[in-house]
Scaffold this motif. Structure first.
Motif, PDB file in Angstrom:
ATOM      1  N   MET A   1      56.817  21.469  -7.550  1.00  0.00           N
ATOM      2  CA  MET A   1      56.307  20.035  -7.022  1.00  0.00           C
ATOM      3  C   MET A   1      57.571  19.131  -7.011  1.00  0.00           C
ATOM      4  SD  MET A   1      53.498  19.726  -5.724  1.00  0.00           S
ATOM      5  CE  MET A   1      52.030  20.951  -5.369  1.00  0.00           C
ATOM      6  N   ILE A   2      58.088  18.849  -8.145  1.00  0.00           N
ATOM      7  CA  ILE A   2      59.380  18.128  -8.087  1.00  0.00           C
ATOM      8  C   ILE A   2      60.525  18.367  -7.229  1.00  0.00           C
ATOM      9  CG2 ILE A   2      61.012  16.964  -9.672  1.00  0.00           C
ATOM     10  CD1 ILE A   2      59.116  17.261 -12.205  1.00  0.00           C
TER      11      ILE A   2
ATOM     12  N   GLN B   1      60.379  19.953  -4.516  1.00  0.00           N
ATOM     13  CA  GLN B   1      59.893  19.791  -3.256  1.00  0.00           C
ATOM     14  C   GLN B   1      59.992  18.232  -2.837  1.00  0.00           C
ATOM     15  OE1 GLN B   1      56.226  21.459  -1.583  1.00  0.00           O
ATOM     16  NE2 GLN B   1      55.327  19.401  -1.776  1.00  0.00           N
ATOM     17  N   SER B   2      59.572  17.541  -3.755  1.00  0.00           N
ATOM     18  CA  SER B   2      59.508  16.026  -3.510  1.00  0.00           C
ATOM     19  C   SER B   2      60.955  15.420  -3.153  1.00  0.00           C
ATOM     20  CB  SER B   2      58.736  15.292  -4.742  1.00  0.00           C
ATOM     21  OG  SER B   2      59.404  14.006  -4.915  1.00  0.00           O
TER      22      SER B   2
ATOM     23  N   HIS C   1      52.727  25.206   6.241  1.00  0.00           N
ATOM     24  CA  HIS C   1      51.507  25.431   6.093  1.00  0.00           C
ATOM     25  C   HIS C   1      50.702  24.551   5.236  1.00  0.00           C
ATOM     26  CE1 HIS C   1      52.881  27.115   2.312  1.00  0.00           C
ATOM     27  NE2 HIS C   1      51.805  26.813   1.738  1.00  0.00           N
ATOM     28  N   ASP C   2      51.672  23.502   4.655  1.00  0.00           N
ATOM     29  CA  ASP C   2      51.213  22.517   3.687  1.00  0.00           C
ATOM     30  C   ASP C   2      50.900  21.194   4.301  1.00  0.00           C
ATOM     31  OD1 ASP C   2      50.633  20.918   1.692  1.00  0.00           O
ATOM     32  OD2 ASP C   2      52.073  21.922   0.353  1.00  0.00           O
ATOM     33  N   ILE C   3      49.771  20.772   4.540  1.00  0.00           N
ATOM     34  CA  ILE C   3      49.709  19.435   5.204  1.00  0.00           C
ATOM     35  C   ILE C   3      50.209  18.364   4.519  1.00  0.00           C
ATOM     36  CG2 ILE C   3      47.403  18.504   4.555  1.00  0.00           C
ATOM     37  CD1 ILE C   3      46.534  18.856   7.378  1.00  0.00           C
ATOM     38  N   GLY C   4      50.390  18.392   3.014  1.00  0.00           N
ATOM     39  CA  GLY C   4      50.936  17.357   2.354  1.00  0.00           C
ATOM     40  C   GLY C   4      52.358  17.388   2.366  1.00  0.00           C
TER      41      GLY C   4
ATOM     42  N   ALA D   1      52.428  15.416   5.595  1.00  0.00           N
ATOM     43  CA  ALA D   1      52.176  13.667   5.442  1.00  0.00           C
ATOM     44  C   ALA D   1      53.006  13.135   4.776  1.00  0.00           C
ATOM     45  CB  ALA D   1      50.892  13.829   4.366  1.00  0.00           C
ATOM     46  N   GLU D   2      54.150  13.583   4.262  1.00  0.00           N
ATOM     47  CA  GLU D   2      55.144  12.985   3.440  1.00  0.00           C
ATOM     48  C   GLU D   2      56.219  12.697   4.513  1.00  0.00           C
ATOM     49  OE1 GLU D   2      56.076  11.879   0.319  1.00  0.00           O
ATOM     50  OE2 GLU D   2      54.029  12.004  -0.547  1.00  0.00           O
TER      51      GLU D   2
ATOM     52  N   ARG E   1      49.815   9.617  10.530  1.00  0.00           N
ATOM     53  CA  ARG E   1      48.658   8.871   9.782  1.00  0.00           C
ATOM     54  C   ARG E   1      47.493   8.791  10.430  1.00  0.00           C
ATOM     55  NH1 ARG E   1      51.203   4.510   5.940  1.00  0.00           N
ATOM     56  NH2 ARG E   1      53.007   5.595   5.670  1.00  0.00           N
TER      57      ARG E   1
ATOM     58  N   LEU F   1      45.506  12.028   9.802  1.00  0.00           N
ATOM     59  CA  LEU F   1      45.185  12.357   8.581  1.00  0.00           C
ATOM     60  C   LEU F   1      43.745  11.392   8.352  1.00  0.00           C
ATOM     61  CD1 LEU F   1      48.389  12.664   6.407  1.00  0.00           C
ATOM     62  CD2 LEU F   1      46.350  14.498   7.229  1.00  0.00           C
ATOM     63  N   ALA F   2      43.905  10.159   8.819  1.00  0.00           N
ATOM     64  CA  ALA F   2      42.927   9.360   8.757  1.00  0.00           C
ATOM     65  C   ALA F   2      41.709   9.633   9.294  1.00  0.00           C
ATOM     66  CB  ALA F   2      43.306   7.841   8.912  1.00  0.00           C
TER      67      ALA F   2
ATOM     68  N   ILE G   1      42.009  20.505   1.080  1.00  0.00           N
ATOM     69  CA  ILE G   1      42.877  20.522   0.133  1.00  0.00           C
ATOM     70  C   ILE G   1      42.781  19.760  -1.167  1.00  0.00           C
ATOM     71  CG2 ILE G   1      45.177  19.129  -0.158  1.00  0.00           C
ATOM     72  CD1 ILE G   1      45.083  18.622   2.715  1.00  0.00           C
TER      73      ILE G   1
END
Lengths: 298, 336, 324
Positions: free
Chosen positions: C186-187, C189-190, C212-215, C218-219, C239, C242-243, C257
């Motif tokens: 995670m770290i 990746q960010s 494959h990761d919508i997150g 999104a970032e 946005r 996602l909204a 998710i």
């Protein structure tokens, strides 16, 4: 209902397996050709010699006769039919090659599996032994052995070649086992408390089957070359119907390298060896697909 | 009930004969997982969480410390005698593709452990067949269509269910799920997590969940414990919801800050914590293991090792001299 | 040579493997200077789509129809092998899936950089090394040290950055990143996502991220495109999508998710499973088996992608709703 399906499952799975093998073989014409070749040789070795008398008739007037309907591959220096010699000789070649293959695989795979799975002390001892065996030079040893032993029977020949050849397989199978035992399903089997016999026999062995089968066929090819070579070199006693001896006589007795008369006599065993090897190579191509259910069922 | 106290594991790295390098994978970890309970180990790769999971499942040995299963200390038993205890702790591997033997059908895969079980309990072949179907139904698969198949004919999600079914054949006390959903399609992950939660509730199987994705830890049960592990040490420990919503250790906070925010749906936390550098394996002599990466470290942090403990006003255990709440977690946007 | 971010127009693209469509009639525009994220599960065709941008689909795969028009380059679908090779690397940078393992383990990073330069006829190799060091420095690494390192001496996050450097060092302005953060923490990746965003802006790129990761999307992404069973089912500004996701698959995917906050029971897995190349239906909507809004028409007619404001959606149910 579901019980019924399950009870017959072992038998039906076996049937499915063979149906799958058939499907894999049909996929490429070359594989079918390989199967046909190997079947042909098998028939030749098993029932072929029955058609010929113990001592082949010879005709002093027809030495090195050319190819004809009567003599498919001509005759040799004594006027004996070459095709008949080829057929009679095939039994020795194939039988000893088969014995070599079986011994190589049983000893090599057995030791490799055991060594790789047990690791530790057993592994060290067995692999030292294997390494020692691998350092023994095969051909010189065979030459020395042949001075005291005539290798009259094919099984003896196969036995010796097999005992000389399992080292490579053992090493290869061991390294495969070492990498497989780290795989999830082996670890899971151990975690579930399944017996070592089950893990080695039912989990590891089938996964390595294509590998082992391939090694077996390669060992068979090697054995064919090795024994024919030995007889060709003339270090083993003369035996008229042996492919290697035929080659030897054609080259050194008939002068096949310089005159054309003995050429069929030389080419016949050569072709037989080539064809046999080709058959094996063509079948080896299918091994991966036969033993891997994913490739088999597709 | 499974507890561990002071678990230490050191890996010797091969290489130079004279200068043997040692890697401390675990530096004295305590944990406790009640019967039918849930616990999660969280941390970056290389933090020791997987090693700890494997030790608990009996697949790896440890150097120091004690593991107690149902009031029996494992160190008091010979390796052979430990096996029945560890057999009741089953590992669910990360990769459902290598966890099933590709040459065996699902029925064969389930049959082997069931046969063993049948022999132990004196049951017959019919029971094996019934039980195979039963465990598949338990994990939400249709036995009729799955039993005769090979692993390659199933999707990743179905395979992972088969792996769980296989673990259930030995009536386990606890499942250790190591990154059990990370290789499964996103749309199916929650299904596996829900299954683990369901097995807890229906069969009373404890679940130990090992992951680097903190969010998934919530889904196996909010009554569970969360252990945040950093370089072989537990640095924060408490109830899942407490630790996630109110983390006090800067490392936990940076883990939570790193989770992608669904912009448009969520608002990022206002005080995200970003480590000063990447994972650093070198030892800071005696100080906090996280000190070098910690944006809030002081002199004390580099010379003194904080122990896991409680401090006033903080419900969870932590290993930080300066525990402080920070707003790091993304929140759903109002009105969505 | 002044270069700027090129625009890309994919139109009616169909890619088949042994006559089975892995990508079916996909139209997508990458506006110059934007980051577009393509989200899809295994077998959705997202990687195949990305490879088509380089005309690098491996046989038996083949681009059966459609065009990929890139500004200042042309329609790469029609390019010959040598022509496309020259464009790859120099104008289109590609960071492969699992870039962590795509480096040659026997050569140092620096050697591989020089190989890359030579194969593209770069004369100023010194300058190339300088650029590489700058880029690595920009991404928080010690350039000189990294160039002297072998693959095994670098961590996963570092290798990923090396991959990005190799994709950009020849001054490509169109960059494709295939699963840039899979198998990373995670770290890490960010950190990588932040770098992608920053480098994108500083160098003026057009970027395509496949994941494959919508997150992840999104970032980083401005625009989001969702693929399912070889079809592009929904696209629009990240946005907004996602909204208020329109396509039932997008909606299901977002709901599936695991989240850190909010009601646990709100998140739910999608029923069924994603189709593979062999099981994807030949006619009708590819998603209907798992769809809560399934209608009769979905069985027979593949819904066309239609624009609703800034959004393009391929769904019969959405169409009915919009017209009602």
């Amino acid at each position: 209902m579901s019980e019924l399906i399950l009870e017959t499952s072992t038998a039906s799975m076996r049937r499915n397996f063979w149906r799958g093998v058939w499907r894999v073989m049909k996929r490429k014409p070359s594989r079918m050709a390989g199967v046909v070749i190997l079947l042909g040789f098998t028939v030749m070795a098993v029932i072929g010699p029955l058609f010929y008398p113990e001592n082949l008739p010879y005709d002093p007037n027809a030495k090195y006769a050319p190819i004809s309907w009567e003599h498919w591959f001509g005759t040799d220096g004594q006027g004996k039919d070459v095709w008949a010699q080829l057929v009679i000789g095939s039994r020795y070649v194939l039988l000893s090659a088969l014995v070599t293959g079986v011994i190589t695989v049983v000893v090599g795979a057995g030791l490799g599996l055991f060594s790789g799975f047990k690791r530790g002390r057993w592994d060290t001892v067995l692999m030292r032994l294997t390494d020692m065996k691998l350092t023994i030079p095969g051909l010189p040893l065979l030459l020395v052995l042949s001075t005291v032993w005539s290798f009259g029977s094919a099984i003896e020949m196969g036995l010796v070649l097999g005992l000389l050849g399992w080292g490579g397989v053992a090493r290869a199978v061991r390294s495969q086992t070492l990498s497989l035992r780290e795989r999830g399903f082996i670890e899971a089997a151990r975690g579930l408390g399944l017996s070592t016999t089950h893990i080695v026999g039912k989990e590891l062995l089938p996964t390595m089957a294509p590998y082992i089968a391939m090694n077996m066929l390669v060992a068979v090819t090697g054995a064919v070359y090795a024994q024919v070579g030995l007889f060709f070199l003339g270090v083993l006693p003369y035996e008229a119907d042996n492919w290697g001896v035929m080659l030897n006589l054609a080259v050194f007795g008939g002068g096949a390298m310089t005159t054309t008369a003995a050429l069929p006599y030389l080419l016949a065993p050569l072709l037989a060896i080539l064809l046999l090897t080709l058959g094996i190579v063509l079948v080896v191509d299918a091994m991966d697909e036969i033993f891997n259910p994913r490739l088999r069922e597709e | 009930m499974i507890t561990g106290t002071g678990i230490v594991k050191t890996f010797k790295q091969r290489g130079n004969v004279l200068d043997k390098r040692e890697v401390r994978a675990l530096r004295g970890v305590d944990f406790s997982i009640p019967k039918g309970g849930a616990a999660s180990f969280i941390g970056e790769s290389g933090c020791g969480k997987t090693t700890l999971g494997r030790i608990i499942a009996g697949l790896e040995t440890h150097d120091e410390g004690e593991i107690v299963i149902d009031d029996v200390a494992m160190s008091s038993l010979k390796p052979k005698a430990r096996q029945p205890y560890f057999r009741r702790i089953q590992m669910i591997h990360q990769d459902p593709y290598s966890a099933l033997n590709p040459t065996r059908t699902i029925f064969q895969t389930l049959q082997a452990p069931l046969r063993l079980r049948a022999r132990q309990t004196g049951r017959d072949g019919k029971w094996i067949d019934e039980r195979a179907s039963e465990v598949l139904s338990l994990v939400g698969l249709d036995p009729g269509s799955v039993l005769g198949r090979y692993p390659h004919q199933l999707s990743g999600g179905m395979r992972q269910r088969v792996v769980i079914a296989r673990a259930l054949t030995v009536d386990p006390e606890m499942l250790v799920a190591d990154e059990a959903v990370s290789m499964i399609d996103v749309s199916l992950r929650l299904g596996i997590l829900a299954l683990l939660k369901d097995l807890r509730e229906r069969l009373g199987v404890a679940v130990l969940f090992i992951t680097h994705d903190v969010a998934t830890a919530r889904y196996i049960g909010d009554d569970g414990d969360l252990y945040v592990i950093y370089r072989g040490q537990v640095i924060e420990h408490g109830k899942v919801d407490t630790v996630i919503s109110d983390p006090v250790h800067p490392y936990t906070q940076s883990l939570l800050s790193a989770i992608p925010v669904l912009h448009g749906l969520e608002q990022p936390g206002t005080q995200p914590v970003v480590p000063l550098s990447g994972l650093d394996e070198s030892l800071s002599d005696g100080g906090c293991l996280f000190a070098r990466r910690c944006p809030f470290h002081t002199e004390r942090c580099t010379s003194e090792l904080p122990a896991l403990g409680r401090s006033e006003g903080v419900p969870q255990e932590h290993a930080c001299f300066y525990p402080e709440r920070r707003d790091v977690v993304a929140r759903p946007m109002s009105g969505v | 040579m002044s270069k700027q971010a090129p625009g890309v127009r994919i139109d009616g693209l169909t890619v088949t493997y042994n006559n089975l469509p892995a990508v079916r009639n996909v139209s997508l525009e990458l506006p110059p200077g934007t980051i577009t994220g393509i989200v899809g599960e295994s077998g959705s065709g997202k990687s195949t789509l990305a490879l088509s941008l380089l005309n690098a689909v491996q046989p038996p795969g083949r681009i059966a129809a459609g065009s990929v028009e890139i500004d200042e380059i042309g329609n790469v679908v029609e390019f010959a092998a040598e022509q496309i090779r020259r464009v790859r690397g120099s104008q289109i940078g590609y960071v492969f899936q699992a870039a962590q393992n795509s480096l040659n383990p026997l050569k140092t990073v620096g050697k591989q950089l020089l190989d890359l330069g030579r194969s593209h006829g770069v004369e100023d190799l010194r300058g190339l090394v300088r650029d590489a060091k700058d880029l690595l420095g920009r991404m928080g690494l010690d350039g000189a040290r990294v160039l002297d390192s072998h693959q095994h001496e670098l961590s996963g996050g570092m290798r990923q950055r090396v991959g990005i450097m190799l994709a950009l060092v020849l001054n490509a302005h169109l960059v494709v990143l295939d699963e840039p953060t899979t198998a990373l923490d995670m770290i890490t990746q960010s950190t990588i996502l932040k770098i992608i965003r920053e480098v994108h802006e500083e160098r003026g790129l057009t970027t395509l991220v496949i994941t494959h990761d919508i997150g992840v999307v999104a970032e980083v992404a401005d625009r989001l495109a969702v693929m399912y069973g070889g079809r592009l089912v929904e696209q629009g500004p990240t946005r907004e999508v996602l909204a208020s996701p329109q396509h039932p698959y997008t909606r299901g995917l977002i709901r599936a998710i695991p989240r850190l906050t909010g009601d646990i029971d709100e998140a739910q897995a999608l029923p069924g499973r994603p189709p593979t190349l062999a099981t994807v239906p030949a006619e009708g909507c590819v998603f209907r088996e798992r769809c809560p809004l399934r209608m009769d028409v979905c069985d027979t007619v593949d819904p066309a992608a239609e624009a609703y404001g800034t959004r393009i959606v391929a769904c019969h149910a959405v169409k009915v709703k919009e017209h009602a």
